[in-house]
Motif scaffolding. Structure first.
Motif, mmCIF file in Angstrom:
data_model
loop_
_atom_site.group_PDB
_atom_site.id
_atom_site.type_symbol
_atom_site.label_atom_id
_atom_site.label_comp_id
_atom_site.label_asym_id
_atom_site.label_seq_id
_atom_site.Cartn_x
_atom_site.Cartn_y
_atom_site.Cartn_z
ATOM 1 N N THR A 40 -3.898 11.790 -8.422
ATOM 2 C CA THR A 40 -4.811 11.675 -7.284
ATOM 3 C C THR A 40 -5.327 10.238 -7.224
ATOM 4 O O THR A 40 -5.196 9.464 -8.187
ATOM 5 C CB THR A 40 -6.003 12.626 -7.420
ATOM 6 O OG1 THR A 40 -6.784 12.216 -8.561
ATOM 7 C CG2 THR A 40 -5.539 14.071 -7.592
ATOM 8 N N GLN A 41 -5.947 9.886 -6.112
ATOM 9 C CA GLN A 41 -6.529 8.552 -5.992
ATOM 10 C C GLN A 41 -7.645 8.349 -7.014
ATOM 11 O O GLN A 41 -7.799 7.253 -7.563
ATOM 12 C CB GLN A 41 -7.065 8.340 -4.572
ATOM 13 C CG GLN A 41 -5.967 8.226 -3.522
ATOM 14 C CD GLN A 41 -6.524 8.023 -2.122
ATOM 15 O OE1 GLN A 41 -7.695 8.288 -1.859
ATOM 16 N NE2 GLN A 41 -5.667 7.551 -1.207
ATOM 17 N N ARG B 90 2.244 6.779 -6.851
ATOM 18 C CA ARG B 90 1.168 7.673 -7.295
ATOM 19 C C ARG B 90 1.548 9.137 -7.077
ATOM 20 O O ARG B 90 1.376 9.984 -7.974
ATOM 21 C CB ARG B 90 -0.131 7.352 -6.531
ATOM 22 C CG ARG B 90 -1.292 8.294 -6.867
ATOM 23 C CD ARG B 90 -2.556 7.896 -6.150
ATOM 24 N NE ARG B 90 -2.443 7.975 -4.694
ATOM 25 C CZ ARG B 90 -2.513 9.112 -3.995
ATOM 26 N NH1 ARG B 90 -2.662 10.286 -4.620
ATOM 27 N NH2 ARG B 90 -2.423 9.116 -2.671
ATOM 28 N N LEU B 91 2.092 9.451 -5.892
ATOM 29 C CA LEU B 91 2.476 10.829 -5.595
ATOM 30 C C LEU B 91 3.647 11.283 -6.474
ATOM 31 O O LEU B 91 3.701 12.441 -6.902
ATOM 32 C CB LEU B 91 2.843 10.967 -4.104
ATOM 33 C CG LEU B 91 1.671 10.762 -3.120
ATOM 34 C CD1 LEU B 91 2.163 10.804 -1.681
ATOM 35 C CD2 LEU B 91 0.585 11.823 -3.359
ATOM 36 N N SER C 189 -7.904 4.029 -1.705
ATOM 37 C CA SER C 189 -7.609 4.573 -0.383
ATOM 38 C C SER C 189 -7.392 3.454 0.634
ATOM 39 O O SER C 189 -6.454 3.511 1.446
ATOM 40 C CB SER C 189 -8.753 5.485 0.073
ATOM 41 O OG SER C 189 -8.531 5.957 1.388
ATOM 42 N N GLU D 228 -3.988 1.697 -0.041
ATOM 43 C CA GLU D 228 -2.853 2.505 0.395
ATOM 44 C C GLU D 228 -2.749 2.571 1.915
ATOM 45 O O GLU D 228 -1.655 2.684 2.474
ATOM 46 C CB GLU D 228 -2.961 3.918 -0.181
ATOM 47 C CG GLU D 228 -2.754 3.971 -1.686
ATOM 48 C CD GLU D 228 -2.739 5.387 -2.236
ATOM 49 O OE1 GLU D 228 -2.441 5.542 -3.438
ATOM 50 O OE2 GLU D 228 -3.013 6.352 -1.475
ATOM 51 N N ARG E 228 1.172 4.206 -2.968
ATOM 52 C CA ARG E 228 0.993 5.622 -2.630
ATOM 53 C C ARG E 228 2.218 6.443 -3.070
ATOM 54 O O ARG E 228 2.085 7.530 -3.665
ATOM 55 C CB ARG E 228 0.774 5.768 -1.118
ATOM 56 C CG ARG E 228 0.710 7.217 -0.637
ATOM 57 C CD ARG E 228 0.488 7.275 0.873
ATOM 58 N NE ARG E 228 0.666 8.626 1.381
ATOM 59 C CZ ARG E 228 -0.250 9.584 1.301
ATOM 60 N NH1 ARG E 228 -1.405 9.340 0.718
ATOM 61 N NH2 ARG E 228 -0.014 10.789 1.776
ATOM 62 N N GLU E 229 3.429 5.926 -2.795
ATOM 63 C CA GLU E 229 4.659 6.637 -3.178
ATOM 64 C C GLU E 229 4.718 6.838 -4.687
ATOM 65 O O GLU E 229 5.033 7.943 -5.181
ATOM 66 C CB GLU E 229 5.889 5.855 -2.708
ATOM 67 C CG GLU E 229 6.085 5.852 -1.194
ATOM 68 C CD GLU E 229 7.148 4.851 -0.755
ATOM 69 O OE1 GLU E 229 7.746 4.202 -1.650
ATOM 70 O OE2 GLU E 229 7.367 4.708 0.470
ATOM 71 N N GLY F 200 0.821 -1.215 0.000
ATOM 72 C CA GLY F 200 0.000 0.000 0.000
ATOM 73 C C GLY F 200 0.850 1.258 0.000
ATOM 74 O O GLY F 200 0.565 2.221 -0.724
ATOM 75 N N GLN F 201 1.887 1.252 0.814
ATOM 76 C CA GLN F 201 2.780 2.408 0.877
ATOM 77 C C GLN F 201 3.481 2.633 -0.455
ATOM 78 O O GLN F 201 3.644 3.778 -0.902
ATOM 79 C CB GLN F 201 3.822 2.202 1.971
ATOM 80 C CG GLN F 201 3.285 2.397 3.384
ATOM 81 C CD GLN F 201 4.364 2.185 4.426
ATOM 82 O OE1 GLN F 201 5.386 1.558 4.182
ATOM 83 N NE2 GLN F 201 4.118 2.715 5.622
#
Length: 429
Positions: A24-25, A18-19, A39, A42, A15-16, A11-12
Motif C-alpha cells: 500500500t502507499q 508497488r502494486l 500519492s 504516483e 505505482r506499478e 510516478g507510474q
C-alpha cells in the motif's frame, strides 16, 4: 516533448512496482515520507528528489529499474532548470516560463523550480507571489537541496530591501554569508554581492575582500571573455536560442552540441556578473565622493562606472547611474534644476518604482527653493513611487508637502483626490 511527460512516467513506474509487490502507499511511505507524498508522486503531482527516490527504490527492491527510468528524466529536468535560469539571466522571462512548464502540468517538488518561479514573479513585480515562491523553495532546499539555500536567502533579503525593511534584509544577508561558509559552498559572486549590500546598509561594515574581488578593475574588464554590450546580448541570445531549439526538439538529447554551449555561456555570464558587482561598488564609492565634495575622485569613479555600465549594466544599475549623475549636477554642475529634470526624465526609461529616486525628489523639495509647477510635479512623482513601494510613513510626509503646495494654488479637487487616495491605501495596510 509532451507536457507532464517527465513526472508521469516515474510516478507510474513507482505505482506499478508497488502494486506488483502488494504494498500500500502507507507501507511504502513508512519512515520515509508521508503517504500523501507517495500519492502525489504516483499521480505526477510531485517530483521526488534523488535522495527520496533512492529510499523508495530500496524499499521496493528496485534500485536498478528506477535508475533506468529516471536517468533520462533527471537529465531532462536538470537541463530544463539550467536553460530556464539562463533565460532569466538574459531577461527572457517568457522563454523561462515555457521551459519550466515542460516539467509537468503541476509544479514539481524541486526547490530550484520554485526558486526560478519566484524570480519570474519578482521580475513581473508580483512581490507577494515571489515571496511565497522563495519560502517554498527555502523549505524544500533545507531538506533536499541545501546548495540552493544561500541564493534563496539572498533573494528574500532583496525583497525586504525593496520594501525598505533594511533590518530584516541585513539579517538575511548575514545569514546568507553564514550558511555559505557553514556548508563550505563555493559562492564567490553571491558572497561578494552580499558583502556590498551589507556595506551599504551598515556603513561601518566593510566588504570582505575575496581573491576575486581584489582583482584590479581595469585588468578584470580588459580580461573579460565576452564582447562589450550590446554585442554580448546578441551573442548570448543566439546561444540561448540554439539551446532552446534543442530543448524543444524531439527526440531530446542531453548530449546535443547545443547543450554543450551552455557551460560556455554560463562562464561568460559569471564574468558579466563580476563586472556588474564591481559596478555596484563603484557607484557606491562615487556617491560617497560626491557627498564628501571630492570633485576629482568622484569624476574618476564615475568614468569607471560608465565603462562598467556599458559592459554589463542592468536596468536598475542604469537608473542608479542616472541618479548619480543628477547628484553630481546638484553638487558640482549646473545646479538642482538640471538635477531634477534629469531625474524626472528617468521615468520614461525606468517607470518601475525605485526608493532612492523618490528620496532624492522629496529631499530637493525640502532643501531647495523649488517653485510651482515643478514643485507639484516632483512631489506627485515621489508620492506615486512611495505608494507603489508601500512606504506609508514616507507617503504621509510627502502628502503633507503636496497638500501644502496644492493649497497655495487653490487646487481643491486635486487635494480631495489625494486625501481619498491616502484613505484608500490606509484601509489596505
Amino acid at each position: 516533448m509532451n507536457e507532464g511527460r517527465i513526472m508521469t512516467s516515474i510516478g507510474q513506474r513507482i505505482r506499478e512496482l508497488r502494486l506488483m509487490r502488494g504494498m500500500t502507499q502507507t507501507q511504502l511511505a513508512k519512515d520515509i515520507v508521508t503517504p500523501s507524498m507517495i500519492s502525489q508522486i504516483e499521480a505526477g503531482k510531485a517530483q521526488p528528489s534523488s535522495a527520496l527516490l533512492k529510499k523508495i527504490a530500496e524499499r521496493l527492491d528496485a534500485v536498478g529499474e528506477l535508475d533506468e527510468v529516471t536517468q533520462g528524466e533527471d537529465a531532462t529536468r536538470t537541463q530544463g532548470i539550467e536553460i530556464a535560469a539562463l533565460c532569466l539571466a538574459l531577461g527572457r522571462v517568457t522563454d523561462a516560463k515555457e521551459v519550466l512548464s515542460k516539467l509537468g502540468s503541476d509544479i514539481p517538488n524541486v526547490a530550484a523550480v520554485h526558486f526560478l518561479l519566484g524570480q519570474i514573479a519578482e521580475t513581473n513585480r508580483q512581490l507577494e507571489q515571489a515571496y511565497a515562491r522563495y519560502h517554498t523553495a527555502l523549505s524544500l532546499a533545507k531538506e533536499y537541496h541545501v546548495e540552493l539555500l544561500p541564493e534563496i536567502l539572498k533573494k528574500i533579503g532583496d525583497l525586504h530591501m525593496i520594501l525598505q525593511d533594511q533590518d530584516t534584509a541585513a539579517y538575511l544577508y548575514r545569514k546568507t554569508r553564514y550558511v555559505s561558509e557553514e556548508l563550505q559552498l563555493s559562492q564567490g559572486i553571491l558572497q561578494s554581492e552580499v558583502d556590498v549590500l551589507l556595506s551599504s546598509i551598515e556603513p561601518g561594515v566593510l566588504p570582505k575582500a575575496s581573491a576575486s574581488s581584489r582583482t584590479d578593475d581595469s585588468a578584470f574588464i580588459r580580461e573579460s571573455p565576452f564582447p562589450a554590450h550590446p554585442s554580448f546580448t546578441t551573442y548570448a541570445d543566439k546561444m540561448l536560442q540554439d539551446s532552446l531549439a534543442a530543448w524543444r526538439a524531439e527526440p531530446y538529447s542531453a548530449e546535443s552540441a547545443k547543450f554543450q554551449q551552455m557551460a560556455h555561456l554560463k562562464s561568460r555570464l559569471d564574468a558579466r556578473a563580476w563586472i556588474a558587482l564591481s559596478l555596484d561598488a563603484t557607484i557606491h564609492a562615487a556617491r560617497t565622493s560626491i557627498q564628501n565634495r571630492n570633485l576629482e575622485q568622484s569624476e574618476t569613479f564615475m568614468t569607471l562606472a560608465k565603462h562598467q555600465l556599458e559592459l554589463a549594466g542592468t536596468p536598475q544599475q542604469q537608473l542608479s547611474y542616472a541618479l548619480l549623475e543628477a547628484l553630481w549636477q546638484e553638487t558640482f554642475g549646473e545646479g538642482v534644476a538640471i538635477a531634477i529634470q534629469n531625474t524626472l526624465d528617468t521615468y520614461e526609461l525606468w517607470p518601475d518604482a525605485y526608493a532612492e529616486r523618490a528620496d532624492h525628489l522629496v529631499r530637493w523639495v525640502q532643501e531647495k527653493p523649488i517653485q510651482d509647477p515643478l514643485r507639484k510635479t516632483v512631489l506627485k512623482a515621489a508620492f506615486q513611487e512611495q505608494q507603489t513601494l508601500r512606504r506609508y510613513d514616507d507617503m504621509a510626509k510627502t502628502s503633507e508637502l503636496l497638500i501644502e503646495t496644492l493649497r497655495a494654488t487653490d487646487a481643491v479637487e486635486e487635494i480631495e483626490e489625494l486625501i481619498a487616495s491616502i484613505r484608500r491605501y490606509a484601509s489596505l495596510v
